[in-house]
Design a protein around this motif. Structure first.
Motif: not given
Length: 630
Positions: A346, A348-350, A369, A372, A374, A376-380
């Protein structure tokens, strides 16, 4: 020194490489300064491009330092298009040590690093070079502007020295205090035999050197040996381990080591020496009082079952441009990976200005990946490793250290030549894991998995390490260096039977022989001349022999070794240190060879299919015969 240059320039001028690490952790006394170049010979020079660019790195410093000081010496070549107002700023340890204007053509600058007192718990000094470049055509050139660059020569680096602590050394400080690396290369270590080396003394020396190598990290140790008749004096940066066979219990002691590198003494009866050396294990040493102890536990080496699921550590990258979050996990060399492993992560990024991330396992990209804009969000990521596809995909897992990297490119905000108010970040949580399918690795005659099969059993029980009669100091240094690297890369102490002889030992064994004195039975099957530098594996599943002809053959096994560096059954180490393969492995042994399904099942399936087709054909033939009869 491990050193990773950024994969490419960031989209907006920032050059944010992953950390430049200079070797181990200790530096010479003030009387002996050390020069640490930024790059090694053969590596690409540091090049900063665009309106705003950075080079980031760090230098490891020792816990036994009380103070440090030095100079930053830079030589560069700038684009002839650079305009007035271009400048660089250099910081060491978080403090600015100097600034300089830069112009087109050659230039240089020297910045003094003022003396600083060492702080407890601080073992690295960050190094930062920032460049603000302007050209005759643009006050804020873009990162792809070929006319805006500054390139540093390979002579650029840091000259640094320090003072050893005046506080007496204690056993609880081991083994970390014995790491004395400056810059690239291994931690300098002098092993001093007080008497003529015996198998027991060699075994104790190997345990001590291995603990120091493990504490030193990727650089390991740079080892010399002193023995009666060939005594050596320690250098300024060398830790010294003295071994002495005496009457009485095994004893581990340290000299006060005030104002110099650590001095360690291992003594006792022959059967007590290895136990005394075992006191240098960090788990034991931290509980030892004072400067000497003879109450030391015996070394007990046990292997626990490998968990099905290995949790990955956390990591993060902050800033803009190209950065890497590097994670590692271990796959014991005595276990073989099967198909069906899975990676779960997992991230997380900003990324205020967007960007891109790529997940890489042991050099192979397995996921990408788009980041984007938008907040702080994340990708799995959930990906099968060691799948049933081409051989490249089946080699995702390998024995020893496995690396998982998240390479991120965070776009720089629109204002390229001033520091942004927001900072980008990529963070890998500690919820990540690798689910493994493994089994016991089969024993093969190969060099590709060293130290396996010597390490087939815990502590190398049943294996022999043999040196020739009257071993020279360089021969002993090579064998001890090999054993120290084996301890570092496997994380496991090695306690084989040591032997001083010229014949062939029984069972699985490593044999160091001198050119011209190699037992004939070990040379069977070796193509080409039997000369200096040959490293060969022979035997079968019951007993494997690893032959090294001359100490040159051990060069790749004693410095910056990782499992799989040497491939094949017979190789020759050249004078340059390069390895030439004479005889390849019968099959690949360092990747995933076979699936969890036994090889018999495909044969059974084929046999059943053939039988079915035969029965169908026979049935059709019977029907035709009946019609003809009717």
């Amino acid at each position: 020194m491990s050193f990773h240059m950024p994969r490419r320039l960031a989209a907006a001028c920032a050059l944010l490489g992953s950390a430049l690490t200079f070797g181990g952790v200790a530096v010479a006394p003030a009387s002996a300064s050390e020069r640490v170049p930024f790059v090694e010979l053969g590596q690409a020079p540091i090049k900063l491009s665009g309106g705003l660019a950075q080079f980031q790195g760090s230098i490891a410093i020792p816990g036994r330092w009380s103070a440090w000081r030095g100079e930053v010496r830079l030589n560069w070549t700038g684009s002839t298009e650079l305009a007035e107002g271009s400048a660089i700023r250099v910081s060491v340890g978080g403090a600015v040590v100097g600034t300089s204007e830069v112009t087109g053509g050659a230039g240089s600058a020297t910045f003094r690093i003022p003396e600083s007192k060492a702080r407890d718990g601080v073992t690295t000094l960050p190094v930062l070079i920032e460049a603000r470049l302007k050209t005759k055509r643009a006050q804020c050139p873009g990162p792809d502007d070929l006319s805006a660059y500054l390139q540093f020569s390979q002579s650029s680096g840091i000259v640094i020295d320090g003072d050893w602590a005046r506080q007496p050394l204690r056993l609880k400080d081991l083994p970390d205090a014995a790491v004395t690396t400056v810059g690239r290369g291994g931690s300098p270590l002098l092993v001093r035999f007080a008497q003529k080396p015996t198998p027991e003394l060699i075994g104790a020396a190997a345990i001590a050197a291995g603990e120091i190598s493990a504490a030193a990290g990727s650089g390991g140790v740079k080892l010399r040996v002193s023995q009666p008749g060939a005594e050596l004096e320690p250098r300024d940066t060398e830790a010294v381990v003295t071994l002495s066979q005496t009457a009485g219990p095994g004893t581990l002691a340290v000299a006060a080591s005030v104002g110099n590198a650590p001095r360690i003494i291992i003594s006792g009866a022959a059967d007590q020496l290895v136990q005394a050396a075992g006191g240098m294990r960090a788990s034991i040493a931290r509980g030892l009082p004072g400067a000497s102890s003879s109450k030391l536990p015996k070394i007990s080496i046990k292997r626990t079952g490998l968990p099905r699921r290995i949790q990955l550590p956390a990591g993060s990258f902050n800033g803009y441009g190209s950065g890497t979050v590097g994670l590692e996990f271990q796959l014991p060399v005595y276990r073989e990976a099967l198909r069906g492993a899975r990676l779960r992560m997992s991230v997380s990024y900003d990324a205020p200005a967007g960007g891109r991330a790529e997940v890489i396992v042991n050099g192979r990209s397995i996921a990408t990946e788009t980041l984007r804009r938008r907040g702080s969000t994340r990708f799995d990521v959930e990906e099968q490793l060691a799948g049933r596809g081409p051989a490249l995909q089946r080699a995702d897992l390998r024995p020893g250290t496995n690396q998982v990297q998240v390479n991120a490119d965070l776009n720089y905000p629109a204002t390229r030549c001033s520091l942004p108010e927001q900072t980008g970040a990529v963070t890998v949580s500690d919820f990540g894991s690798v689910t493994l399918l493994t089994r016991e690795r089969p024993v093969l005659s190969t060099l590709s998995t060293l130290p396996f099969p010597l390490s087939r059993t815990a502590g190398w029980k049943g294996s022999t390490v043999q040196v020739p009669v009257d071993p020279t100091s360089p021969e002993l240094a090579s064998v001890l260096g090999m054993m120290a690297e084996a301890r570092r890369v496997t994380g496991e102490q090695a306690m084989p039977t040591y032997r001083i002889a010229n014949d062939v030992p029984t069972g699985t064994a490593f044999i160091l022989s001198r050119p011209g004195a190699v037992p004939a039975e070990l040379t069977e099957g070796i193509p080409g001349p039997i000369d200096e530098g040959v490293l060969a594996a022979s035997g079968n599943a019951k007993a494997v022999k690893i032959l090294a002809i001359g100490r040159r053959a051990l060069i790749p096994l004693t410095s910056n070794y990782s499992i799989g560096n040497v491939q094949g059954r017979v190789v020759q180490v050249l004078r340059t240190g390069d390895v030439a393969v004479r005889l390849n492995d019968v099959q690949r042994v360092t990747g995933v060879e076979r699936g969890a399904t036994s090889w018999r099942w495909p044969l059974i399936v084929i046999a059943v299919a053939v039988l079915g087709l035969t029965l169908l054909g026979l049935r059709g033939a019977i029907r035709r015969v009946r019609r003809d009869d009717a």
